[in-house]
Motif scaffolding. Structure first.
Motif, PDB file in Angstrom:
ATOM      1  N   TRP A  52      20.037  24.677  52.486  1.00 23.02           N
ATOM      2  CA  TRP A  52      20.940  24.764  53.646  1.00 23.02           C
ATOM      3  C   TRP A  52      20.278  24.662  54.880  1.00 23.02           C
ATOM      4  CZ3 TRP A  52      26.238  23.420  53.873  1.00 23.02           C
ATOM      5  CH2 TRP A  52      26.732  23.534  52.587  1.00 23.02           C
ATOM      6  N   ILE A  53      20.289  23.909  55.822  1.00 29.10           N
ATOM      7  CA  ILE A  53      19.746  24.043  57.250  1.00 29.10           C
ATOM      8  C   ILE A  53      20.902  23.769  58.093  1.00 29.10           C
ATOM      9  CG2 ILE A  53      18.049  23.062  58.964  1.00 29.10           C
ATOM     10  CD1 ILE A  53      16.273  22.424  56.602  1.00 29.10           C
ATOM     11  N   ALA A  54      21.387  24.716  58.778  1.00 32.92           N
ATOM     12  CA  ALA A  54      22.739  24.475  59.533  1.00 32.92           C
ATOM     13  C   ALA A  54      23.832  24.246  58.852  1.00 32.92           C
ATOM     14  CB  ALA A  54      22.435  23.552  60.710  1.00 32.92           C
ATOM     15  N   ASP A  55      24.713  23.185  58.656  1.00 27.21           N
ATOM     16  CA  ASP A  55      25.560  22.935  57.925  1.00 27.21           C
ATOM     17  C   ASP A  55      25.326  21.820  57.080  1.00 27.21           C
ATOM     18  OD1 ASP A  55      27.236  24.865  59.061  1.00 27.21           O
ATOM     19  OD2 ASP A  55      28.299  23.667  60.673  1.00 27.21           O
ATOM     20  N   ARG A  56      24.056  21.635  56.662  1.00 29.79           N
ATOM     21  CA  ARG A  56      23.654  20.330  55.885  1.00 29.79           C
ATOM     22  C   ARG A  56      23.017  21.110  54.630  1.00 29.79           C
ATOM     23  NH1 ARG A  56      21.584  16.522  60.431  1.00 29.79           N
ATOM     24  NH2 ARG A  56      23.466  15.584  60.807  1.00 29.79           N
ATOM     25  N   LYS A  57      23.430  20.465  53.539  1.00 32.61           N
ATOM     26  CA  LYS A  57      22.953  21.068  52.113  1.00 32.61           C
ATOM     27  C   LYS A  57      22.138  19.625  51.608  1.00 32.61           C
ATOM     28  CE  LYS A  57      24.954  21.538  47.571  1.00 32.61           C
ATOM     29  NZ  LYS A  57      25.957  21.827  46.992  1.00 32.61           N
ATOM     30  N   ALA A  58      21.030  20.001  51.132  1.00 36.49           N
ATOM     31  CA  ALA A  58      19.981  18.842  50.388  1.00 36.49           C
ATOM     32  C   ALA A  58      19.564  19.710  49.108  1.00 36.49           C
ATOM     33  CB  ALA A  58      19.157  18.509  51.366  1.00 36.49           C
ATOM     34  N   PRO A  59      18.723  18.736  48.298  1.00 37.30           N
ATOM     35  CA  PRO A  59      18.059  19.258  47.335  1.00 37.30           C
ATOM     36  C   PRO A  59      16.723  20.037  47.974  1.00 37.30           C
ATOM     37  CG  PRO A  59      18.559  17.245  46.807  1.00 37.30           C
ATOM     38  CD  PRO A  59      19.175  17.273  48.184  1.00 37.30           C
ATOM     39  N   TYR A  60      16.472  21.096  47.553  1.00 32.95           N
ATOM     40  CA  TYR A  60      15.467  21.954  47.609  1.00 32.95           C
ATOM     41  C   TYR A  60      13.960  21.219  47.700  1.00 32.95           C
ATOM     42  CZ  TYR A  60      11.863  25.506  47.873  1.00 32.95           C
ATOM     43  OH  TYR A  60      10.921  26.569  48.434  1.00 32.95           O
ATOM     44  N   ILE A  61      13.330  21.056  48.811  1.00 39.31           N
ATOM     45  CA  ILE A  61      12.026  20.707  48.829  1.00 39.31           C
ATOM     46  C   ILE A  61      11.019  21.906  48.989  1.00 39.31           C
ATOM     47  CG2 ILE A  61      10.393  19.188  50.171  1.00 39.31           C
ATOM     48  CD1 ILE A  61      12.740  17.643  51.010  1.00 39.31           C
ATOM     49  N   GLN A  62       9.941  22.391  48.244  1.00 44.86           N
ATOM     50  CA  GLN A  62       9.010  23.416  48.465  1.00 44.86           C
ATOM     51  C   GLN A  62       8.256  23.375  49.607  1.00 44.86           C
ATOM     52  OE1 GLN A  62       6.058  23.438  45.494  1.00 44.86           O
ATOM     53  NE2 GLN A  62       5.689  25.510  45.394  1.00 44.86           N
ATOM     54  N   GLY A  63       8.461  24.404  50.125  1.00 50.94           N
ATOM     55  CA  GLY A  63       7.913  24.619  51.511  1.00 50.94           C
ATOM     56  C   GLY A  63       8.686  24.388  52.649  1.00 50.94           C
ATOM     57  N   LYS A  64       9.779  23.724  52.517  1.00 54.37           N
ATOM     58  CA  LYS A  64      10.471  23.463  53.545  1.00 54.37           C
ATOM     59  C   LYS A  64      11.086  24.999  53.930  1.00 54.37           C
ATOM     60  CE  LYS A  64      13.659  20.067  55.436  1.00 54.37           C
ATOM     61  NZ  LYS A  64      14.476  18.677  55.130  1.00 54.37           N
ATOM     62  N   ILE A  65      11.852  25.276  55.021  1.00 53.47           N
ATOM     63  CA  ILE A  65      12.280  26.472  55.494  1.00 53.47           C
ATOM     64  C   ILE A  65      13.825  26.345  55.601  1.00 53.47           C
ATOM     65  CG2 ILE A  65      12.575  28.016  57.405  1.00 53.47           C
ATOM     66  CD1 ILE A  65       9.788  28.243  55.971  1.00 53.47           C
ATOM     67  N   TYR A  66      14.544  26.955  54.802  1.00 52.90           N
ATOM     68  CA  TYR A  66      15.916  26.819  54.716  1.00 52.90           C
ATOM     69  C   TYR A  66      16.637  28.194  55.215  1.00 52.90           C
ATOM     70  CZ  TYR A  66      14.999  22.657  51.831  1.00 52.90           C
ATOM     71  OH  TYR A  66      14.378  21.633  51.399  1.00 52.90           O
ATOM     72  N   ASP A  67      17.986  27.874  55.699  1.00 47.35           N
ATOM     73  CA  ASP A  67      18.889  28.821  56.271  1.00 47.35           C
ATOM     74  C   ASP A  67      19.511  29.708  55.052  1.00 47.35           C
ATOM     75  OD1 ASP A  67      18.378  28.244  59.168  1.00 47.35           O
ATOM     76  OD2 ASP A  67      19.880  26.816  59.034  1.00 47.35           O
ATOM     77  N   ALA A  68      19.873  28.832  53.992  1.00 41.72           N
ATOM     78  CA  ALA A  68      20.472  29.420  52.826  1.00 41.72           C
ATOM     79  C   ALA A  68      20.189  28.888  51.495  1.00 41.72           C
ATOM     80  CB  ALA A  68      22.017  29.538  53.014  1.00 41.72           C
ATOM     81  N   PHE A  69      20.316  29.105  50.295  1.00 42.89           N
ATOM     82  CA  PHE A  69      20.233  28.548  49.143  1.00 42.89           C
ATOM     83  C   PHE A  69      21.376  28.626  48.237  1.00 42.89           C
ATOM     84  CE2 PHE A  69      16.572  30.596  51.047  1.00 42.89           C
ATOM     85  CZ  PHE A  69      15.459  29.740  50.816  1.00 42.89           C
ATOM     86  N   GLU A  70      21.276  27.419  47.416  1.00 43.48           N
ATOM     87  CA  GLU A  70      22.613  27.531  46.183  1.00 43.48           C
ATOM     88  C   GLU A  70      21.644  27.202  45.076  1.00 43.48           C
ATOM     89  OE1 GLU A  70      25.856  24.912  46.362  1.00 43.48           O
ATOM     90  OE2 GLU A  70      26.416  25.516  48.281  1.00 43.48           O
TER      91      GLU A  70
END
Length: 107
Positions: free
Chosen positions: A83-101
């Protein structure tokens, strides 16, 4: 309804406090215990999802680092979304996220 929040912390004054920084030099042990608990949770709840949202930037950095470093172990077993802000997307290794599912693959 099928999403669970992964929260943990120190037991203090009759409740769990997730903002305490205890500095017990046991971070690896704590993270290994949490990972084990996640595996156990999904054994009994295979159709559920766990949501992980750090409470501060220090933990955000830590969780992103763990997912990045352990991705080769995580990827075959779990579907992970970032999750970045209010957008959920498949995880990409190395990208910085605000939250995870995370959820077991094929759930």
């Amino acid at each position: 309804e099928n999403v669970w929040n992964l929260g943990f912390g120190d037991f203090a004054e009759g409740s769990i406090n997730d903002s305490i920084i205890s500095n017990n030099n046991d971070l690896r042990k704590v993270m290994s215990t949490i990972a084990s608990a996640v595996y156990q949770f999904f054994k009994t709840h295979p159709n559920q999802t766990i949501y992980i949202q750090p409470i501060d930037n220090r933990r955000k950095t830590l969780y992103n680092l763990i997912f990045k470093k352990r991705w080769d172990e995580i990827m075959p077993v779990f579907d992970v979304y970032g999750w970045i802000a209010d957008r959920k997307a498949p995880y990409i290794q190395g990208k910085i996220y605000d939250a995870f599912e995370i959820a077991p693959k094929n759930s």
